[in-house]
Design a protein around this motif. Structure first.
Motif, PDB file in Angstrom:
ATOM      1  N   LYS A  45      -5.675  -5.848 -15.266  1.00 59.37           N
ATOM      2  CA  LYS A  45      -6.129  -5.888 -13.879  1.00 59.37           C
ATOM      3  C   LYS A  45      -7.647  -6.001 -13.771  1.00 59.37           C
TER       4      LYS A  45
ATOM      5  N   TRP B 226      -4.262   0.440  -8.641  1.00 65.21           N
ATOM      6  CA  TRP B 226      -3.780   1.393  -9.634  1.00 65.21           C
ATOM      7  C   TRP B 226      -2.378   1.926  -9.338  1.00 65.21           C
TER       8      TRP B 226
ATOM      9  N   GLU C 118       1.115   1.679  -9.071  1.00 65.75           N
ATOM     10  CA  GLU C 118       2.191   0.766  -9.461  1.00 65.75           C
ATOM     11  C   GLU C 118       3.398   0.855  -8.535  1.00 65.75           C
TER      12      GLU C 118
END
Length: 307
Positions: free
Chosen positions: A124, A108, A110
């Motif tokens: 994802k 999660w 980034e």
């Protein structure tokens, strides 16, 4: 109730620090040592001396410990190709004599992908689903046979599906608060379902969704282990609790609301409330890895009351 130590090394810890904590985990009678899988610090901390790789760390600890389980909350599916991950985990399981558990999540954060040149795909969850199919499929393939997979994101052809883990079945952990896809995925693949940093109310709701998904999949909901990950901040008195909260940049009242904070008696009581919802395992997030008096207090004053 199993108590496990859960660390966040990206916030600032080298291998020697993690080894010290893992050995304390074993000596103090905790069930397992787990770590996060991140390459970038979060919040205002510096993260010095820099990140350590989860599976390299666990490989080292596999040779330096004898009893405790070792694993991740959660390995990021974006960091490693599934075939490579299956090899890495199987090898560390062999190195540990069969003490490894794999927590696998979609990823999660980034910013850490940007910082280290790791692709951060838009879709994802679908990749996570295929990774679970592949990793578990490779391990389950009978010796002498091959494994192939034709997915949207990954394709394998005639893999020898080697090496095999030392365990007949490496426990797989899936977690999160997603209301639909996450429970279904757990019903298909998980040996354990973990909820990170959730209230009692949210825990009750999500455990209920996972149990229902298991029933819909034709699986006994009781086959799964249900667990929580919660930040720990325990002290002999109010002053010690406040000191430990300040050391990790948190407020006592907030920690009591959202974690396991306060006196040993307060923490035992709150763990009991999670147990009433079906949780049988707690991952104690220890953020100050240099305060070894903290896990010692939890061992002697909390864990001793739960066995």
């Amino acid at each position: 109730m199993d108590l496990r130590i859960f660390t966040e090394p990206q916030q600032g810890a080298d291998y020697d620090t993690l080894l010290t904590v893992a050995k304390a985990t074993e000596d103090l009678g905790f069930d397992a040592f787990f770590r996060s899988d991140h390459y970038l610090h979060m919040g205002s901390v510096s993260g010095l001396p820099g990140p350590t790789d989860a599976w390299i760390t666990l490989a080292g600890l596999a040779r330096e410990t004898r009893r405790i389980r070792l694993g991740t909350l959660m390995t990021a599916a974006t960091f490693r190709l599934p075939g490579v991950l299956a090899i890495q985990v199987a090898q560390v399981d062999q190195m540990s004599g069969g003490r490894v558990e794999l927590g696998l999540g979609a990823a999660w954060f980034e910013a850490e992908h940007t910082a280290y040149g790791i692709p951060f795909p838009k879709e994802k969850f679908g990749r996570l689903e295929e990774q679970l199919d592949i990793v578990t499929g490779l391990w389950a393939t009978e010796p002498g046979k091959t494994f192939s997979y034709d997915g949207r994101y990954y394709q394998l052809a005639d893999s020898p599906a080697l090496p095999k883990p030392a365990q007949r079945k490496v426990p797989v952990l899936i977690g999160g608060l997603g209301a639909k896809r996450t429970p279904r995925l757990a019903a298909r693949h998980a040996d354990e379902f973990n909820i990170p940093f959730a209230s009692l109310a949210d825990t009750e709701a999500q455990f209920g969704r996972v149990r229902e998904a298991a029933r819909e999949a034709g699986r006994d909901p009781g086959d799964l282990v249900y667990s929580n990950a919660l930040v720990a901040c325990v002290g002999k008195d109010d002053a010690e609790v406040a000191r430990r909260a300040a050391a990790i940049g948190r407020e006592v009242d907030e920690l009591k609301e959202n974690g396991l904070a306060g006196s040993p008696a307060e923490v035992v009581d709150k763990i009991g409330r999670y147990a009433e919802l079906g949780s049988s395992r707690i991952y104690l997030q220890i953020l100050d890895l240099h305060d070894l008096d903290h896990p010692e207090l939890i061992s002697s004053q909390v864990q001793s009351q739960l066995t």
